[in-house]
Write a protein that holds these residues in place. Structure first.
Motif, PDB file in Angstrom:
ATOM      1  N   GLU A   1       0.830  -1.205   0.000  1.00  0.00           N
ATOM      2  CA  GLU A   1       0.000   0.000   0.000  1.00  0.00           C
ATOM      3  C   GLU A   1       0.866   1.256   0.000  1.00  0.00           C
ATOM      4  OE1 GLU A   1      -3.925  -1.650   2.481  1.00  0.00           O
ATOM      5  OE2 GLU A   1      -2.353  -0.514   3.505  1.00  0.00           O
ATOM      6  N   GLU A   2       1.887   1.250   0.832  1.00  0.00           N
ATOM      7  CA  GLU A   2       2.772   2.416   0.924  1.00  0.00           C
ATOM      8  C   GLU A   2       3.496   2.676  -0.390  1.00  0.00           C
ATOM      9  OE1 GLU A   2       5.249   1.287   4.177  1.00  0.00           O
ATOM     10  OE2 GLU A   2       3.758   1.824   5.711  1.00  0.00           O
ATOM     11  N   LYS A   3       3.791   1.612  -1.120  1.00  0.00           N
ATOM     12  CA  LYS A   3       4.494   1.727  -2.393  1.00  0.00           C
ATOM     13  C   LYS A   3       3.542   1.940  -3.575  1.00  0.00           C
ATOM     14  CE  LYS A   3       8.893   1.120  -1.350  1.00  0.00           C
ATOM     15  NZ  LYS A   3       9.997   1.964  -1.838  1.00  0.00           N
ATOM     16  N   GLY A   4       2.234   1.835  -3.330  1.00  0.00           N
ATOM     17  CA  GLY A   4       1.266   1.983  -4.410  1.00  0.00           C
ATOM     18  C   GLY A   4       1.220   0.784  -5.341  1.00  0.00           C
ATOM     19  N   VAL A   5       1.543  -0.388  -4.810  1.00  0.00           N
ATOM     20  CA  VAL A   5       1.600  -1.612  -5.607  1.00  0.00           C
ATOM     21  C   VAL A   5       0.457  -2.550  -5.229  1.00  0.00           C
ATOM     22  CG1 VAL A   5       2.957  -3.701  -6.092  1.00  0.00           C
ATOM     23  CG2 VAL A   5       4.093  -1.473  -5.926  1.00  0.00           C
ATOM     24  N   LYS A   6      -0.188  -3.121  -6.223  1.00  0.00           N
ATOM     25  CA  LYS A   6      -1.233  -4.117  -5.992  1.00  0.00           C
ATOM     26  C   LYS A   6      -0.632  -5.519  -6.007  1.00  0.00           C
ATOM     27  CE  LYS A   6      -5.297  -1.597  -7.646  1.00  0.00           C
ATOM     28  NZ  LYS A   6      -6.480  -1.626  -8.559  1.00  0.00           N
ATOM     29  N   ILE A   7      -1.165  -6.379  -5.154  1.00  0.00           N
ATOM     30  CA  ILE A   7      -0.755  -7.780  -5.091  1.00  0.00           C
ATOM     31  C   ILE A   7      -1.919  -8.630  -5.565  1.00  0.00           C
ATOM     32  CG2 ILE A   7      -0.018  -9.680  -3.615  1.00  0.00           C
ATOM     33  CD1 ILE A   7       1.197  -7.602  -1.732  1.00  0.00           C
ATOM     34  N   ALA A   8      -1.703  -9.415  -6.632  1.00  0.00           N
ATOM     35  CA  ALA A   8      -2.751 -10.272  -7.191  1.00  0.00           C
ATOM     36  C   ALA A   8      -2.385 -11.732  -6.932  1.00  0.00           C
ATOM     37  CB  ALA A   8      -2.910 -10.017  -8.684  1.00  0.00           C
ATOM     38  N   ILE A   9      -3.229 -12.424  -6.188  1.00  0.00           N
ATOM     39  CA  ILE A   9      -2.973 -13.809  -5.792  1.00  0.00           C
ATOM     40  C   ILE A   9      -3.659 -14.770  -6.768  1.00  0.00           C
ATOM     41  CG2 ILE A   9      -3.196 -15.540  -3.974  1.00  0.00           C
ATOM     42  CD1 ILE A   9      -1.388 -13.219  -3.184  1.00  0.00           C
ATOM     43  N   GLU A  10      -2.861 -15.637  -7.387  1.00  0.00           N
ATOM     44  CA  GLU A  10      -3.450 -16.642  -8.287  1.00  0.00           C
ATOM     45  C   GLU A  10      -4.149 -17.728  -7.468  1.00  0.00           C
ATOM     46  OE1 GLU A  10      -2.321 -19.836 -11.800  1.00  0.00           O
ATOM     47  OE2 GLU A  10      -0.748 -18.548 -10.990  1.00  0.00           O
ATOM     48  N   ASN A  11      -5.226 -18.278  -8.033  1.00  0.00           N
ATOM     49  CA  ASN A  11      -6.027 -19.278  -7.338  1.00  0.00           C
ATOM     50  C   ASN A  11      -5.582 -20.710  -7.598  1.00  0.00           C
ATOM     51  OD1 ASN A  11      -7.194 -18.330  -9.944  1.00  0.00           O
ATOM     52  ND2 ASN A  11      -8.602 -20.049  -9.683  1.00  0.00           N
ATOM     53  N   CYS A  12      -4.313 -20.908  -7.920  1.00  0.00           N
ATOM     54  CA  CYS A  12      -3.777 -22.254  -8.126  1.00  0.00           C
ATOM     55  C   CYS A  12      -3.556 -22.929  -6.779  1.00  0.00           C
ATOM     56  CB  CYS A  12      -2.469 -22.182  -8.897  1.00  0.00           C
ATOM     57  SG  CYS A  12      -1.656 -23.778  -9.080  1.00  0.00           S
TER      58      CYS A  12
ATOM     59  N   SER B   1     -10.345 -21.138  -3.601  1.00  0.00           N
ATOM     60  CA  SER B   1     -11.798 -21.243  -3.780  1.00  0.00           C
ATOM     61  C   SER B   1     -12.461 -19.945  -3.344  1.00  0.00           C
ATOM     62  CB  SER B   1     -12.356 -22.397  -2.933  1.00  0.00           C
ATOM     63  OG  SER B   1     -12.195 -22.103  -1.542  1.00  0.00           O
ATOM     64  N   PRO B   2     -13.683 -19.678  -3.825  1.00  0.00           N
ATOM     65  CA  PRO B   2     -14.395 -18.485  -3.367  1.00  0.00           C
ATOM     66  C   PRO B   2     -14.550 -18.433  -1.849  1.00  0.00           C
ATOM     67  CG  PRO B   2     -15.454 -19.369  -5.321  1.00  0.00           C
ATOM     68  CD  PRO B   2     -14.407 -20.370  -4.922  1.00  0.00           C
ATOM     69  N   ALA B   3     -14.801 -19.581  -1.224  1.00  0.00           N
ATOM     70  CA  ALA B   3     -14.959 -19.617   0.236  1.00  0.00           C
ATOM     71  C   ALA B   3     -13.682 -19.155   0.932  1.00  0.00           C
ATOM     72  CB  ALA B   3     -15.330 -21.032   0.691  1.00  0.00           C
TER      73      ALA B   3
ATOM     74  N   SER C   1      -8.812 -22.285 -15.032  1.00  0.00           N
ATOM     75  CA  SER C   1      -8.480 -23.705 -15.161  1.00  0.00           C
ATOM     76  C   SER C   1      -8.418 -24.418 -13.817  1.00  0.00           C
ATOM     77  CB  SER C   1      -7.148 -23.866 -15.899  1.00  0.00           C
ATOM     78  OG  SER C   1      -6.067 -23.389 -15.124  1.00  0.00           O
ATOM     79  N   HIS C   2      -7.983 -23.728 -12.784  1.00  0.00           N
ATOM     80  CA  HIS C   2      -7.843 -24.373 -11.481  1.00  0.00           C
ATOM     81  C   HIS C   2      -9.194 -24.704 -10.858  1.00  0.00           C
ATOM     82  CE1 HIS C   2      -3.640 -23.618 -11.792  1.00  0.00           C
ATOM     83  NE2 HIS C   2      -3.803 -22.307 -11.813  1.00  0.00           N
ATOM     84  N   PHE C   3     -10.223 -23.962 -11.258  1.00  0.00           N
ATOM     85  CA  PHE C   3     -11.565 -24.263 -10.771  1.00  0.00           C
ATOM     86  C   PHE C   3     -12.166 -25.479 -11.479  1.00  0.00           C
ATOM     87  CE2 PHE C   3     -12.597 -19.662  -9.276  1.00  0.00           C
ATOM     88  CZ  PHE C   3     -11.924 -19.901  -8.091  1.00  0.00           C
ATOM     89  N   VAL C   4     -11.748 -25.722 -12.713  1.00  0.00           N
ATOM     90  CA  VAL C   4     -12.325 -26.816 -13.499  1.00  0.00           C
ATOM     91  C   VAL C   4     -12.114 -28.156 -12.799  1.00  0.00           C
ATOM     92  CG1 VAL C   4     -12.200 -28.112 -15.661  1.00  0.00           C
ATOM     93  CG2 VAL C   4     -12.171 -25.612 -15.703  1.00  0.00           C
TER      94      VAL C   4
ATOM     95  N   ILE D   1     -15.430 -26.454  -9.390  1.00  0.00           N
ATOM     96  CA  ILE D   1     -15.970 -25.171  -8.935  1.00  0.00           C
ATOM     97  C   ILE D   1     -16.411 -24.370 -10.159  1.00  0.00           C
ATOM     98  CG2 ILE D   1     -15.383 -22.970  -7.834  1.00  0.00           C
ATOM     99  CD1 ILE D   1     -13.365 -24.475  -6.106  1.00  0.00           C
ATOM    100  N   ASP D   2     -17.540 -23.721 -10.064  1.00  0.00           N
ATOM    101  CA  ASP D   2     -18.024 -22.847 -11.128  1.00  0.00           C
ATOM    102  C   ASP D   2     -17.010 -21.711 -11.320  1.00  0.00           C
ATOM    103  OD1 ASP D   2     -19.333 -20.887 -12.670  1.00  0.00           O
ATOM    104  OD2 ASP D   2     -21.281 -21.306 -11.780  1.00  0.00           O
ATOM    105  N   TYR D   3     -16.435 -21.611 -12.525  1.00  0.00           N
ATOM    106  CA  TYR D   3     -15.417 -20.581 -12.757  1.00  0.00           C
ATOM    107  C   TYR D   3     -15.994 -19.293 -13.341  1.00  0.00           C
ATOM    108  CZ  TYR D   3     -15.572 -22.696 -17.474  1.00  0.00           C
ATOM    109  OH  TYR D   3     -15.984 -23.201 -18.683  1.00  0.00           O
ATOM    110  N   ILE D   4     -17.302 -19.254 -13.544  1.00  0.00           N
ATOM    111  CA  ILE D   4     -17.950 -18.040 -14.057  1.00  0.00           C
ATOM    112  C   ILE D   4     -18.547 -17.199 -12.925  1.00  0.00           C
ATOM    113  CG2 ILE D   4     -19.740 -17.118 -15.563  1.00  0.00           C
ATOM    114  CD1 ILE D   4     -17.441 -18.418 -17.067  1.00  0.00           C
ATOM    115  N   LYS D   5     -19.296 -17.819 -12.053  1.00  0.00           N
ATOM    116  CA  LYS D   5     -20.005 -17.096 -10.981  1.00  0.00           C
ATOM    117  C   LYS D   5     -19.096 -16.221 -10.126  1.00  0.00           C
ATOM    118  CE  LYS D   5     -23.236 -17.843  -7.142  1.00  0.00           C
ATOM    119  NZ  LYS D   5     -23.947 -18.861  -6.332  1.00  0.00           N
ATOM    120  N   PRO D   6     -17.909 -16.683  -9.699  1.00  0.00           N
ATOM    121  CA  PRO D   6     -17.060 -15.826  -8.855  1.00  0.00           C
ATOM    122  C   PRO D   6     -16.597 -14.547  -9.540  1.00  0.00           C
ATOM    123  CG  PRO D   6     -16.377 -18.126  -8.705  1.00  0.00           C
ATOM    124  CD  PRO D   6     -17.348 -18.032  -9.839  1.00  0.00           C
ATOM    125  N   ILE D   7     -16.572 -14.533 -10.862  1.00  0.00           N
ATOM    126  CA  ILE D   7     -16.163 -13.325 -11.574  1.00  0.00           C
ATOM    127  C   ILE D   7     -17.072 -12.156 -11.192  1.00  0.00           C
ATOM    128  CG2 ILE D   7     -16.035 -12.237 -13.859  1.00  0.00           C
ATOM    129  CD1 ILE D   7     -15.131 -14.951 -14.963  1.00  0.00           C
TER     130      ILE D   7
END
Length: 304
Positions: free
Chosen positions: A144-155, A173-175, A196-199, A203-209
């Protein structure tokens, strides 16, 4: 949306060569692998096209200028270790390097890091969540201090027997997403979405979007083929690679039309990157490059 690929598949190429390759095939972005120097212990790890430990303003200016000249953007700096590793020394080294990525990402003006939240495979979700509370708040605060976002892959990082039974990444998972986001409630902490990791997890890979529309910072394109006859034989409790295999987009079970439709529904217009992990395209570097070209050709049906 901007279409590109993850550079981990291009081991042996320089940063400039990877950028040139992307530009020559009209690809607009790169998720740049930034592992520490040294031998990796698993596939696709250990590749580094930007040395974040040696980053300074001069090098950042050069890399930025080179990308601008070629019309290719860096979508993120990528590093996927297990930051909740039960070995304290390993965990500390992984976190130390992750901080280096955050610094470099800010210096480059990329302002995005893609990674895993980690997990101790032998502990329960609840136990791992307690570790998240200890490990991750300082990392997120620093980002946050650096203005950087962290994106966590769901693998799940559950492919081999030594990662059994829980895998090496908690945000699978969404949960689990809801539980982690409750702990790390930050506009700088979100998701690198890979359907792909939801397949194979069924897990439904559309609904969480739709539910997590504001948390999707980065997107992956990788497919998965589930072999129903093998699944029927070993069951879901088996190590997943016994019944499924990563494939190029269009060669597996993901419905890419529905996936991209959902992303356009939520107005996602960020970076989208091809991830090549298809063993059918691993003969050599030229084979890997062909995999990127083939994937891009297919995905251009949906991404302009």
């Amino acid at each position: 949306m901007k279409l590109g690929f993850i550079t981990a598949i291009c081991d042996g190429m320089t940063f400039e060569e990877v950028v040139d390759f992307a530009a020559s095939h009209d690809l607009e972005c790169l998720e740049v692998a930034c592992w520490p120097r040294g031998k990796a212990q698993r596939r696709y790890a250990g590749v580094s096209h930007i040395d974040v430990e040696a980053m300074n303003e001069e090098k950042a200016a050069y890399l930025t200028a080179y990308c601008q000249k070629k019309g290719v953007e860096i979508s993120s700096l990528a590093y996927y270790p297990n930051t909740l590793d039960p070995d304290p020394e390993k965990r500390a080294s992984y976190i130390k390097h992750l901080y280096k990525l955050i610094d470099a990402s800010a210096m480059l003006g990329v302002n995005m890091v893609t990674t895993f939240v980690g997990r101790d495979p032998k502990k329960t979700v609840s136990e791992n969540l307690e570790t998240v509370k200890e490990v991750w708040p300082p990392i997120v605060k620093y980002a946050e201090e650096k203005g950087v976002k962290i994106a966590i892959e769901n693998c799940p990082m559950l492919f081999t027997e030594d990662e059994w039974p829980g895998g090496q990444n908690l945000m699978t998972s969404p949960a689990n997403w809801r539980k982690v986001f409750e702990i790390l409630d930050s506009p700088n902490f979100g998701i690198n979405y890979d359907p792909s990791h939801f397949v194979w997890q069924q897990i439904d890979y559309i609904k969480p979007i739709y539910e997590f529309r504001d948390k999707i910072f980065h997107v992956h394109y990788k497919d998965i083929k589930v072999y129903e006859d093998k699944l029927a034989d070993v069951g879901t409790m088996a190590v997943p690679l016994e019944y499924m295999s990563p494939k190029l987009p269009g060669l597996g079970d993901v419905d890419w039309g529905n996936y991209l439709s959902a992303l356009t529904d939520i107005g996602y217009d960020g970076y989208t990157c091809i991830e090549v992990e298809d063993k059918a395209f691993e003969k050599d570097l030229e084979d890997a490059k062909k995999a990127v070209v083939l994937s891009a050709r297919y995905l251009r049906n949906f991404v302009i």
